[in-house]
Motif scaffolding. Sequence first.
Motif, PDB file in Angstrom:
ATOM      1  N   SER A  87     -33.347   3.489  30.550  1.00  0.00           N
ATOM      2  CA  SER A  87     -34.096   2.709  29.561  1.00  0.00           C
ATOM      3  C   SER A  87     -35.308   2.092  30.247  1.00  0.00           C
ATOM      4  N   TYR A  88     -36.497   2.409  29.737  1.00  0.00           N
ATOM      5  CA  TYR A  88     -37.726   2.008  30.423  1.00  0.00           C
ATOM      6  C   TYR A  88     -38.640   1.150  29.542  1.00  0.00           C
ATOM      7  N   ARG A  89     -38.090   0.503  28.560  1.00  0.00           N
ATOM      8  CA  ARG A  89     -38.902  -0.305  27.645  1.00  0.00           C
ATOM      9  C   ARG A  89     -39.542  -1.474  28.388  1.00  0.00           C
ATOM     10  N   GLY A  90     -40.862  -1.514  28.322  1.00  0.00           N
ATOM     11  CA  GLY A  90     -41.598  -2.607  28.946  1.00  0.00           C
ATOM     12  C   GLY A  90     -41.626  -2.571  30.462  1.00  0.00           C
ATOM     13  N   LEU A  91     -41.222  -1.454  31.071  1.00  0.00           N
ATOM     14  CA  LEU A  91     -41.140  -1.400  32.527  1.00  0.00           C
ATOM     15  C   LEU A  91     -42.483  -1.702  33.184  1.00  0.00           C
ATOM     16  N   TRP A  92     -43.563  -1.263  32.547  1.00  0.00           N
ATOM     17  CA  TRP A  92     -44.897  -1.455  33.126  1.00  0.00           C
ATOM     18  C   TRP A  92     -45.195  -2.925  33.424  1.00  0.00           C
ATOM     19  N   LEU A  93     -44.767  -3.813  32.528  1.00  0.00           N
ATOM     20  CA  LEU A  93     -45.155  -5.222  32.683  1.00  0.00           C
ATOM     21  C   LEU A  93     -44.485  -5.866  33.891  1.00  0.00           C
ATOM     22  N   TYR A  94     -43.301  -5.361  34.259  1.00  0.00           N
ATOM     23  CA  TYR A  94     -42.611  -5.914  35.422  1.00  0.00           C
ATOM     24  C   TYR A  94     -43.236  -5.432  36.731  1.00  0.00           C
ATOM     25  N   TRP A  95     -44.006  -4.325  36.653  1.00  0.00           N
ATOM     26  CA  TRP A  95     -44.720  -3.830  37.819  1.00  0.00           C
ATOM     27  C   TRP A  95     -46.154  -4.348  37.873  1.00  0.00           C
ATOM     28  N   VAL A  96     -46.551  -5.091  36.854  1.00  0.00           N
ATOM     29  CA  VAL A  96     -47.908  -5.647  36.837  1.00  0.00           C
ATOM     30  C   VAL A  96     -47.875  -7.164  36.950  1.00  0.00           C
ATOM     31  N   ALA A  97     -47.093  -7.830  36.100  1.00  0.00           N
ATOM     32  CA  ALA A  97     -47.140  -9.294  36.031  1.00  0.00           C
ATOM     33  C   ALA A  97     -46.696  -9.983  37.330  1.00  0.00           C
ATOM     34  N   PRO A  98     -45.480  -9.713  37.878  1.00  0.00           N
ATOM     35  CA  PRO A  98     -45.090 -10.424  39.102  1.00  0.00           C
ATOM     36  C   PRO A  98     -46.007 -10.152  40.301  1.00  0.00           C
ATOM     37  N   PRO A  99     -46.351  -8.869  40.606  1.00  0.00           N
ATOM     38  CA  PRO A  99     -47.268  -8.660  41.738  1.00  0.00           C
ATOM     39  C   PRO A  99     -48.627  -9.327  41.536  1.00  0.00           C
ATOM     40  N   LEU A 100     -49.175  -9.215  40.326  1.00  0.00           N
ATOM     41  CA  LEU A 100     -50.475  -9.824  40.054  1.00  0.00           C
ATOM     42  C   LEU A 100     -50.406 -11.337  40.204  1.00  0.00           C
ATOM     43  N   ALA A 101     -49.349 -11.946  39.668  1.00  0.00           N
ATOM     44  CA  ALA A 101     -49.214 -13.401  39.735  1.00  0.00           C
ATOM     45  C   ALA A 101     -49.040 -13.886  41.166  1.00  0.00           C
ATOM     46  N   MET A 102     -48.198 -13.200  41.940  1.00  0.00           N
ATOM     47  CA  MET A 102     -47.967 -13.645  43.320  1.00  0.00           C
ATOM     48  C   MET A 102     -49.187 -13.394  44.192  1.00  0.00           C
ATOM     49  N   TRP A 103     -49.899 -12.300  43.938  1.00  0.00           N
ATOM     50  CA  TRP A 103     -51.133 -12.044  44.677  1.00  0.00           C
ATOM     51  C   TRP A 103     -52.168 -13.128  44.364  1.00  0.00           C
ATOM     52  N   LEU A 104     -52.323 -13.460  43.079  1.00  0.00           N
ATOM     53  CA  LEU A 104     -53.286 -14.485  42.684  1.00  0.00           C
ATOM     54  C   LEU A 104     -52.906 -15.844  43.261  1.00  0.00           C
ATOM     55  N   ALA A 105     -51.626 -16.180  43.214  1.00  0.00           N
ATOM     56  CA  ALA A 105     -51.168 -17.450  43.786  1.00  0.00           C
ATOM     57  C   ALA A 105     -51.496 -17.519  45.271  1.00  0.00           C
ATOM     58  N   THR A 106     -51.323 -16.400  45.965  1.00  0.00           N
ATOM     59  CA  THR A 106     -51.617 -16.353  47.398  1.00  0.00           C
ATOM     60  C   THR A 106     -53.104 -16.532  47.663  1.00  0.00           C
ATOM     61  N   VAL A 107     -53.940 -15.838  46.879  1.00  0.00           N
ATOM     62  CA  VAL A 107     -55.395 -15.951  47.045  1.00  0.00           C
ATOM     63  C   VAL A 107     -55.856 -17.382  46.800  1.00  0.00           C
ATOM     64  N   LEU A 108     -55.385 -17.983  45.719  1.00  0.00           N
ATOM     65  CA  LEU A 108     -55.790 -19.352  45.388  1.00  0.00           C
ATOM     66  C   LEU A 108     -55.278 -20.345  46.424  1.00  0.00           C
ATOM     67  N   PHE A 109     -54.041 -20.155  46.862  1.00  0.00           N
ATOM     68  CA  PHE A 109     -53.474 -21.063  47.858  1.00  0.00           C
ATOM     69  C   PHE A 109     -54.277 -20.988  49.154  1.00  0.00           C
ATOM     70  N   ARG A 110     -54.659 -19.784  49.515  1.00  0.00           N
ATOM     71  CA  ARG A 110     -55.421 -19.593  50.749  1.00  0.00           C
ATOM     72  C   ARG A 110     -56.788 -20.270  50.663  1.00  0.00           C
ATOM     73  N   ARG A 111     -57.387 -20.267  49.478  1.00  0.00           N
ATOM     74  CA  ARG A 111     -58.696 -20.888  49.297  1.00  0.00           C
ATOM     75  C   ARG A 111     -58.606 -22.414  49.294  1.00  0.00           C
ATOM     76  N   LEU A 112     -57.537 -22.940  48.704  1.00  0.00           N
ATOM     77  CA  LEU A 112     -57.435 -24.388  48.507  1.00  0.00           C
ATOM     78  C   LEU A 112     -56.734 -25.107  49.649  1.00  0.00           C
ATOM     79  N   TYR A 113     -55.877 -24.381  50.388  1.00  0.00           N
ATOM     80  CA  TYR A 113     -55.105 -25.033  51.439  1.00  0.00           C
ATOM     81  C   TYR A 113     -55.871 -24.924  52.753  1.00  0.00           C
ATOM     82  N   HIS A 114     -56.096 -26.072  53.386  1.00  0.00           N
ATOM     83  CA  HIS A 114     -56.875 -26.080  54.621  1.00  0.00           C
ATOM     84  C   HIS A 114     -56.102 -26.746  55.760  1.00  0.00           C
ATOM     85  N   GLY A 115     -54.815 -26.727  55.685  1.00  0.00           N
ATOM     86  CA  GLY A 115     -53.996 -27.342  56.723  1.00  0.00           C
ATOM     87  C   GLY A 115     -53.502 -26.311  57.718  1.00  0.00           C
ATOM     88  N   GLU A 116     -52.315 -26.509  58.209  1.00  0.00           N
ATOM     89  CA  GLU A 116     -51.720 -25.624  59.204  1.00  0.00           C
ATOM     90  C   GLU A 116     -51.513 -24.228  58.633  1.00  0.00           C
TER      91      GLU A 116
END
Length: 277
Positions: free
Chosen positions: A217-246
Motif C-alpha cells: 500500500s503506497y497511498r501518500g508515500l511521496w509526502l513522507y519522502w518529501v516533508a520530513p527530509p525537507l523540514a529537517m534540512w530547513l531546520a538545520t540550515v536556519l539553525f546554522r544561520r541563527l546559532y553562533h555559539g559552540e
Amino acid sequence: MPVSFAARLLAALRRHWAHYLAEAAGIAFFMTCAALLTTGLEHPASPLHQALGKQQQLRHWLMGVGMGLVVVLLVYSPWGKRSGAHINPAVTLGFWQLGKLRTPDAIWYVLFQVAGALGAGQLLKVTLGPFYAHPSVNFTVTEPGPQGELVAFAAEFIISFILMVVLLAALHSATWKKRAGWLIGALLALYIVFETPYSGMSLNPARTLGSAVAAGSYRGLWLYWVAPPLAMWLATVLFRRLYHGEDLECAILAGCTPGPSSPHTPGEEPPVYPEEK
C-alpha cells in the motif's frame, strides 16, 4: 590523481561498514518494537487489548511511551553510540548539511537504513503473519488521515522541523547534550498520541517505505519522502544561520566529545567530520 567517487564509496564501506550495519539494525529493531506493541495493544485477540477494553486513549499513551523508550534505548545503546542512532534518512540529511557526515558515509547510511526497513517489514510479514496483516495493525503503515494528503504533509513537516530544532539545540548545549535522546523520546511519545490521526506519525521515510512495501500500500508515500527530509534540512540550515555559539561536535544523538574522550577507539572514529577537501 583525484580519487573517483566510486572509490571513495568503497573505501568508506570498508572502513565504516559496522556503523552502517548498526543503522540497519537500529531501524529494524525500531520497526519490530512498533509492530509488537501495536499488535499487543490493538489486535482484538491480544490479552492486553482485551484487558484495556475501550480505553483507546490509554492505549495510545502506552504506545507513545513504549516507542519513546525504544528510541531512548537505541540512542544510548552501544550500536546507537557507534553510528549515531540516526535510523532515519532525514536525520542523516540534517547532519550531512551541518558538515558532520561525509558524503559517502551519508549515502551508505541512507541505503542501509532503507535496507534495514525493507528487511524488517518482510521479516515481520513472515513471522507475525495474520497478526501483522490484521486491519487493527495493518503492517503499521503510515498513511494520510481523513483530512487528506495536504494536511498530512503539513503535519509531517511541522513535527519533523520541531524535532530537528530540539535535537540541534540539545546537542549544542553542554547541559542538555547527554539528554538529547530523552528529549527525542518524549517528543516521539507526544507525537504518537496527538499527531497520529493526521499523518500516521512517520517522521521517517525509510520506516514508512518498509511498512508500505510489506503491506503493498503506497497511498501518500511521496509526502513522507518529501516533508520530513525537507523540514529537517530547513531546520538545520536556519539553525546554522541563527546559532553562533559552540559548534556541534559530532553526528551522534547521544552526544559526544571529540578526541581522547570519544566513545570510539582510535582508528574507529565515527564518520562525523566534514568532507576532506
